[in-house]
Design a protein around this motif. Structure first.
Motif, short mmCIF file in Angstrom:
data_model
loop_
_atom_site.label_atom_id
_atom_site.label_comp_id
_atom_site.label_asym_id
_atom_site.label_seq_id
_atom_site.Cartn_x
_atom_site.Cartn_y
_atom_site.Cartn_z
N TYR A 140 -16.82 33.38 6.70
CA TYR A 140 -16.24 33.87 5.45
C TYR A 140 -16.22 35.40 5.44
CZ TYR A 140 -17.26 29.26 3.31
OH TYR A 140 -17.32 27.92 2.99
N TRP A 198 -14.28 36.08 -2.37
CA TRP A 198 -14.45 35.49 -1.05
C TRP A 198 -13.13 34.99 -0.49
CZ3 TRP A 198 -19.39 34.28 1.35
CH2 TRP A 198 -20.49 34.73 0.61
N GLY A 199 -13.01 35.04 0.83
CA GLY A 199 -11.93 34.34 1.48
C GLY A 199 -12.19 32.84 1.48
N GLN A 200 -11.22 32.10 1.96
CA GLN A 200 -11.32 30.63 1.91
C GLN A 200 -12.16 30.07 3.06
OE1 GLN A 200 -8.82 32.21 3.30
NE2 GLN A 200 -7.65 30.91 4.73
N GLU A 223 -16.66 47.52 0.09
CA GLU A 223 -17.35 47.04 1.28
C GLU A 223 -16.90 45.60 1.56
OE1 GLU A 223 -21.63 48.09 1.33
OE2 GLU A 223 -21.93 45.94 1.41
N VAL A 264 -19.93 36.59 6.48
CA VAL A 264 -21.01 35.61 6.33
C VAL A 264 -20.58 34.35 7.05
CG1 VAL A 264 -22.25 34.17 4.64
CG2 VAL A 264 -21.71 36.57 4.09
N ALA A 270 -24.28 44.91 -3.30
CA ALA A 270 -23.80 43.95 -2.30
C ALA A 270 -23.47 42.60 -2.91
CB ALA A 270 -24.84 43.77 -1.19
N ALA A 271 -23.13 42.58 -4.18
CA ALA A 271 -22.77 41.33 -4.84
C ALA A 271 -21.34 40.97 -4.45
CB ALA A 271 -22.88 41.47 -6.34
N ALA A 272 -21.20 39.85 -3.73
CA ALA A 272 -19.89 39.45 -3.21
C ALA A 272 -19.14 38.64 -4.26
CB ALA A 272 -20.06 38.65 -1.93
N GLY A 273 -18.29 39.31 -5.01
CA GLY A 273 -17.60 38.67 -6.10
C GLY A 273 -16.27 38.03 -5.72
N LEU A 309 -26.26 29.96 4.29
CA LEU A 309 -25.42 31.14 4.51
C LEU A 309 -26.16 32.16 5.35
CD1 LEU A 309 -24.18 31.49 0.82
CD2 LEU A 309 -22.94 30.46 2.75
#
Lengths: 118, 107
Positions: free
Chosen positions: A95, A108-110, A33, A37, A103-106, A45
């Motif tokens: 982001y 990320w983009g910059q 997924e 954000v 849904a833990a976002a491990g 956020l």
């Protein structure tokens, strides 16, 4: 090692649209997924929406319904976030993130700064 | 939508202190609660998922607990690199709302 690389900063006029990309390097793109954000200057956020690439399904926070479209391109392992009818309050860093369980976002983009100004 | 609250909104503490941040959900979310750390100008980093599971690579001084509607993030002994903002997020139902954040500052 997997990375999410986002497109560069944008300056947009009120009423226009912006499309931000998020390219995955390595890993299995379609199985995760992807969430978008945003963070307005000095603020917290804010969850905008998500897409499940393998199912081609997306859902959005009510606040952005009708203005936000999240898509993916399997051939390039890239996710896109398009926000229309921009207003000054949309000025923020946007982001993308890859979710694991719960849904833990491990990953990320910059971040991509979008500035809306006349 | 599920509303998330955090307390305190800001906190001053010294290196070596034990610090706790509380997060509450407007309805039961089981253990579907994640914690993030964010430093100025940087993307958030996942610290804890599923209320109490430590993300790979995160120091063991970070821990999480709770279930239902009440959750806690604890830093057992503050280090200089821990001064940052912390956010909880529910992963129970979309929209996956975040708490308003807690800013941890040097005392």
């Amino acid at each position: 090692q997997v990375h999410l690389v986002q497109s560069g900063a944008e300056v947009k006029k009120p009423g226009s649209s912006v499309k931000v990309s998020c390219k995955s390097s390595g890993g299995t793109f379609m199985n995760y997924e992807i969430t978008w954000v945003r963070q307005a200057p000095g603020q917290g956020l804010e969850w905008m929406g998500r897409i499940i690439p393998i199912l081609h399904t997306a859902d959005y926070a009510q606040k952005f319904q009708g203005r936000l479209t999240i898509t993916t391109d399997k051939s390039t392992s890239t996710a896109y976030m398009e926000l229309s009818s921009l207003r000054s309050e949309d000025t923020a860093v946007y982001y993308c993130a890859r979710n694991g369980d719960i849904a833990a976002a491990g990953l990320w983009g910059q971040g991509t700064l979008v500035t809306v100004s006349s | 939508d599920i509303q998330m609250t955090q307390s305190p909104s800001s906190l001053s503490a010294s290196v070596g202190d034990r610090v706790s941040i509380t997060c509450r959900a407007s309805q039961s979310i089981s253990n579907h609660l994640n914690w993030y750390q964010q430093k100025p100008g940087k993307a958030p980093i996942l610290l804890i998922f599923a209320a109490g599971s430590l993300q790979t690579g995160v120091p063991s001084r970070f821990s999480g607990s709770g279930s239902g509607t009440s959750f806690t993030l604890t830093i057992s002994s503050l280090q200089p690199e821990d001064y940052a903002s912390y956010y909880c997020q529910q992963g129970y139902r979309t929209p996956y709302t975040f708490g308003p954040g807690t800013k941890l500052e040097i005392k």
